[in-house]
Scaffold this motif. Structure first.
Motif, PDB file in Angstrom:
ATOM      1  N   LEU A  87       3.427   0.960   3.829  1.00  0.00           N
ATOM      2  CA  LEU A  87       2.166   0.760   4.552  1.00  0.00           C
ATOM      3  C   LEU A  87       1.240  -0.178   3.772  1.00  0.00           C
ATOM      4  O   LEU A  87       0.557  -1.026   4.355  1.00  0.00           O
ATOM      5  N   PHE A  88       1.244  -0.034   2.438  1.00  0.00           N
ATOM      6  CA  PHE A  88       0.422  -0.921   1.602  1.00  0.00           C
ATOM      7  C   PHE A  88       0.888  -2.370   1.767  1.00  0.00           C
ATOM      8  O   PHE A  88       0.078  -3.284   1.908  1.00  0.00           O
ATOM      9  N   SER A  89       2.199  -2.559   1.748  1.00  0.00           N
ATOM     10  CA  SER A  89       2.757  -3.908   1.903  1.00  0.00           C
ATOM     11  C   SER A  89       2.372  -4.480   3.250  1.00  0.00           C
ATOM     12  O   SER A  89       2.005  -5.654   3.361  1.00  0.00           O
ATOM     13  N   GLN A  90       2.456  -3.634   4.283  1.00  0.00           N
ATOM     14  CA  GLN A  90       2.163  -4.121   5.639  1.00  0.00           C
ATOM     15  C   GLN A  90       0.710  -4.589   5.754  1.00  0.00           C
ATOM     16  O   GLN A  90       0.433  -5.632   6.331  1.00  0.00           O
ATOM     17  N   PHE A  91      -0.192  -3.825   5.160  1.00  0.00           N
ATOM     18  CA  PHE A  91      -1.604  -4.228   5.196  1.00  0.00           C
ATOM     19  C   PHE A  91      -1.801  -5.564   4.483  1.00  0.00           C
ATOM     20  O   PHE A  91      -2.472  -6.463   4.987  1.00  0.00           O
ATOM     21  N   PHE A  92      -1.202  -5.669   3.306  1.00  0.00           N
ATOM     22  CA  PHE A  92      -1.405  -6.876   2.510  1.00  0.00           C
ATOM     23  C   PHE A  92      -0.763  -8.089   3.183  1.00  0.00           C
ATOM     24  O   PHE A  92      -1.368  -9.160   3.252  1.00  0.00           O
ATOM     25  N   ILE A  93       0.448  -7.907   3.693  1.00  0.00           N
ATOM     26  CA  ILE A  93       1.143  -9.022   4.351  1.00  0.00           C
ATOM     27  C   ILE A  93       0.370  -9.457   5.597  1.00  0.00           C
ATOM     28  O   ILE A  93       0.243 -10.650   5.877  1.00  0.00           O
ATOM     29  N   LEU A  94      -0.174  -8.485   6.315  1.00  0.00           N
ATOM     30  CA  LEU A  94      -0.974  -8.804   7.509  1.00  0.00           C
ATOM     31  C   LEU A  94      -2.169  -9.687   7.117  1.00  0.00           C
ATOM     32  O   LEU A  94      -2.430 -10.715   7.746  1.00  0.00           O
ATOM     33  N   GLY A  95      -2.876  -9.276   6.073  1.00  0.00           N
ATOM     34  CA  GLY A  95      -4.031 -10.053   5.606  1.00  0.00           C
ATOM     35  C   GLY A  95      -3.615 -11.438   5.150  1.00  0.00           C
ATOM     36  O   GLY A  95      -4.264 -12.437   5.472  1.00  0.00           O
ATOM     37  N   PHE A  96      -2.491 -11.499   4.434  1.00  0.00           N
ATOM     38  CA  PHE A  96      -1.998 -12.777   3.917  1.00  0.00           C
ATOM     39  C   PHE A  96      -1.611 -13.713   5.061  1.00  0.00           C
ATOM     40  O   PHE A  96      -1.961 -14.894   5.056  1.00  0.00           O
TER      41      PHE A  96
ATOM     42  N   LEU B  11      -0.536  15.175  -0.518  1.00  0.00           N
ATOM     43  CA  LEU B  11      -1.825  14.679  -0.076  1.00  0.00           C
ATOM     44  C   LEU B  11      -2.031  15.065   1.379  1.00  0.00           C
ATOM     45  O   LEU B  11      -1.199  14.749   2.226  1.00  0.00           O
ATOM     46  N   GLU B  12      -3.129  15.738   1.637  1.00  0.00           N
ATOM     47  CA  GLU B  12      -3.385  16.178   3.003  1.00  0.00           C
ATOM     48  C   GLU B  12      -4.193  15.138   3.756  1.00  0.00           C
ATOM     49  O   GLU B  12      -5.322  15.377   4.153  1.00  0.00           O
ATOM     50  N   THR B  13      -3.626  13.981   3.934  1.00  0.00           N
ATOM     51  CA  THR B  13      -4.255  12.927   4.729  1.00  0.00           C
ATOM     52  C   THR B  13      -3.330  12.603   5.890  1.00  0.00           C
ATOM     53  O   THR B  13      -2.146  12.935   5.863  1.00  0.00           O
ATOM     54  N   SER B  14      -3.871  11.918   6.888  1.00  0.00           N
ATOM     55  CA  SER B  14      -3.073  11.644   8.087  1.00  0.00           C
ATOM     56  C   SER B  14      -1.883  10.742   7.788  1.00  0.00           C
ATOM     57  O   SER B  14      -0.870  10.785   8.470  1.00  0.00           O
ATOM     58  N   THR B  15      -2.023   9.906   6.766  1.00  0.00           N
ATOM     59  CA  THR B  15      -0.912   9.014   6.420  1.00  0.00           C
ATOM     60  C   THR B  15      -0.036   9.575   5.309  1.00  0.00           C
ATOM     61  O   THR B  15       1.054   9.079   5.067  1.00  0.00           O
ATOM     62  N   GLY B  16      -0.543  10.566   4.626  1.00  0.00           N
ATOM     63  CA  GLY B  16       0.169  11.094   3.469  1.00  0.00           C
ATOM     64  C   GLY B  16      -0.095  10.274   2.223  1.00  0.00           C
ATOM     65  O   GLY B  16       0.478  10.528   1.174  1.00  0.00           O
ATOM     66  N   LEU B  17      -0.948   9.272   2.360  1.00  0.00           N
ATOM     67  CA  LEU B  17      -1.261   8.396   1.230  1.00  0.00           C
ATOM     68  C   LEU B  17      -2.698   8.622   0.793  1.00  0.00           C
ATOM     69  O   LEU B  17      -3.518   9.099   1.582  1.00  0.00           O
ATOM     70  N   ASN B  19      -6.276   7.838   0.434  1.00  0.00           N
ATOM     71  CA  ASN B  19      -7.140   6.949   1.221  1.00  0.00           C
ATOM     72  C   ASN B  19      -7.830   5.898   0.367  1.00  0.00           C
ATOM     73  O   ASN B  19      -8.092   4.788   0.827  1.00  0.00           O
ATOM     74  N   ARG B  20      -8.120   6.244  -0.900  1.00  0.00           N
ATOM     75  CA  ARG B  20      -8.810   5.284  -1.764  1.00  0.00           C
ATOM     76  C   ARG B  20      -7.903   4.078  -2.044  1.00  0.00           C
ATOM     77  O   ARG B  20      -8.340   2.937  -2.058  1.00  0.00           O
ATOM     78  N   LYS B  21      -6.626   4.385  -2.230  1.00  0.00           N
ATOM     79  CA  LYS B  21      -5.676   3.300  -2.500  1.00  0.00           C
ATOM     80  C   LYS B  21      -5.439   2.467  -1.235  1.00  0.00           C
ATOM     81  O   LYS B  21      -5.354   1.240  -1.293  1.00  0.00           O
ATOM     82  N   LEU B  22      -5.366   3.161  -0.107  1.00  0.00           N
ATOM     83  CA  LEU B  22      -5.192   2.462   1.166  1.00  0.00           C
ATOM     84  C   LEU B  22      -6.386   1.534   1.422  1.00  0.00           C
ATOM     85  O   LEU B  22      -6.231   0.388   1.853  1.00  0.00           O
ATOM     86  N   LEU B  23      -7.577   2.055   1.114  1.00  0.00           N
ATOM     87  CA  LEU B  23      -8.794   1.266   1.306  1.00  0.00           C
ATOM     88  C   LEU B  23      -8.772   0.022   0.425  1.00  0.00           C
ATOM     89  O   LEU B  23      -9.172  -1.070   0.853  1.00  0.00           O
ATOM     90  N   MET B  24      -8.300   0.187  -0.801  1.00  0.00           N
ATOM     91  CA  MET B  24      -8.231  -0.959  -1.709  1.00  0.00           C
ATOM     92  C   MET B  24      -7.299  -2.034  -1.152  1.00  0.00           C
ATOM     93  O   MET B  24      -7.614  -3.229  -1.176  1.00  0.00           O
ATOM     94  N   TRP B  25      -6.171  -1.620  -0.581  1.00  0.00           N
ATOM     95  CA  TRP B  25      -5.235  -2.608  -0.024  1.00  0.00           C
ATOM     96  C   TRP B  25      -5.833  -3.305   1.193  1.00  0.00           C
ATOM     97  O   TRP B  25      -5.632  -4.500   1.404  1.00  0.00           O
ATOM     98  N   GLY B 176      -6.624  -2.038 -11.500  1.00  0.00           N
ATOM     99  CA  GLY B 176      -5.478  -2.926 -11.733  1.00  0.00           C
ATOM    100  C   GLY B 176      -5.152  -3.749 -10.499  1.00  0.00           C
ATOM    101  O   GLY B 176      -4.912  -4.953 -10.593  1.00  0.00           O
ATOM    102  N   LEU B 177      -5.160  -3.106  -9.337  1.00  0.00           N
ATOM    103  CA  LEU B 177      -4.872  -3.838  -8.096  1.00  0.00           C
ATOM    104  C   LEU B 177      -5.877  -4.962  -7.898  1.00  0.00           C
ATOM    105  O   LEU B 177      -5.511  -6.087  -7.558  1.00  0.00           O
ATOM    106  N   TYR B 178      -7.150  -4.651  -8.130  1.00  0.00           N
ATOM    107  CA  TYR B 178      -8.211  -5.660  -7.983  1.00  0.00           C
ATOM    108  C   TYR B 178      -7.991  -6.803  -8.978  1.00  0.00           C
ATOM    109  O   TYR B 178      -8.057  -7.977  -8.623  1.00  0.00           O
ATOM    110  N   TRP B 179      -7.700  -6.444 -10.214  1.00  0.00           N
ATOM    111  CA  TRP B 179      -7.545  -7.452 -11.260  1.00  0.00           C
ATOM    112  C   TRP B 179      -6.342  -8.356 -10.983  1.00  0.00           C
ATOM    113  O   TRP B 179      -6.407  -9.585 -11.138  1.00  0.00           O
TER     114      TRP B 179
END
Lengths: 115, 198
Positions: A87-96, B11-17, B19-25, B176-179
């Motif tokens: 899912l992370f890859s998909q978001f990033f690839i979409l943006g790219f 993780l009890e989120t709808s995606t199982g991921l 959310n903070r990391k998802l938001l960063m992406w 790290g992701l940001y950097w």
């Protein structure tokens, strides 16, 4: 593996699989250093190419290729997209891809000379 | 509620991921658009200046290559910082985080020097199209690096206070992701703006 499949995996299954295959979620520090060395070498090659007396078109192709290689190494290994959830890859690839589209449309519309 | 399991963590989120990391992406995806637009603007307008100085008059490739190398190596030290804390090595985390921040500051110093030289050569935001697009693009990148350095120094302080642990290493991962993103933007800028000239 889909996200739905991934969500069904139990922690003990993951640990068992890791123990079975010897695989780890992320590379070791040594692997990161090795990738860093590759990145440094590719950068040196890029700069070397800049000073070589070769055709402009060939230079552009080589430089963009090497740049794409560096980009991929950082994204896949350092940012862990190779190991993380898709899912992370998909978001990033979409943006790219969106960025690339905006880029191409802007250049085509304004008849820009890219290189 | 169905419990999601990712990488051994529940993780009890709808995606199982997380959310903070998802938001960063999602944020980084939006940043692709931001920098993509600035790079497109630069490439469109760099050779439409009616008066100099022009890119070929100013660019110092050896100097910029060193800057690019410094930022690239800061990505290595950043990933080593994350690797350290994920293995429970807090001392390693401190050393690599500090190294990353120092390399970031070194890169910013280089950029400040480059901007000063360009300014003395007559280039400014309003001088010509090259100046406008160049300073906006590299200036925004520099601003991102500055924010990154501030985040790194904050995290370094937190590690000294013992607030970052192996179990709670997500702030380091997000930083790290940001950097790394800031680094890949420079990889593109270095090639398209500095090395490939019309």
């Amino acid at each position: 593996m889909t996200l739905a499949d991934y969500r069904k995996i139990r922690p003990e299954d993951l640990e068992a699989k890791e123990a079975e295959t010897g695989a780890h979620a992320h590379p070791s520090a040594l692997e990161y250093v090795q990738i860093g060395i590759v990145l440094a070498i590719v950068t040196a090659i890029e700069v070397g190419l800049y000073y070589l007396d070769i055709s402009h078109n060939l230079l552009v192709v080589l430089l963009i290729g090497l740049s794409a290689l560096k980009f991929s190494l950082v994204v896949l290994w350092f940012m862990h997209l190779r190991f993380d959830n898709r899912l992370f890859s998909q978001f990033f690839i979409l943006g790219f891809l969106l960025a690339l589209s905006v880029f191409m449309v802007a250049v085509a519309t304004l008849h820009g000379k890219l290189v | 509620m169905e419990q999601a399991v990712v990488s051994g963590h529940q993780l009890e989120t709808s995606t199982g991921l997380d959310n903070r990391k998802l938001l960063m992406w999602v944020f980084l995806a939006s940043e692709c658009l931001f920098f993509g637009s600035l790079i497109a603007a630069y490439l469109l307008y760099r050779d439409r200046s009616v008066q100099g100085p022009y890119p070929s008059d100013l660019f110092d490739i050896p100097f910029t290559s060193v800057s690019a190398f410094v930022l690239l190596m800061s990505s290595v030290s950043m990933v080593l910082a994350l690797s350290s804390i994920q293995r429970g090595n807090r001392r390693g985390l401190q050393i690599w985080l500090f190294t990353t921040a120092v390399l970031g500051i070194l890169f910013l110093s280089g950029q400040a020097y480059e901007f000063t030289v360009f300014h003395h050569e007559g280039l400014s935001l309003s001088r010509n199209m090259f100046g406008t697009t160049f300073f906006v693009l590299t200036g925004f990148h520099g601003a991102h690096v500055t924010v990154g350095v501030l985040i790194l120094l904050s995290l370094f302080t937190m590690t000294l206070q013992g607030k970052i642990t192996q179990e709670e290493s997500l702030p380091i991962e997000l930083a790290g992701l940001y950097w790394h993103f800031v680094d890949i933007v420079w990889i593109v800028i270095f090639t398209l703006i500095y090395l490939i000239q019309p």
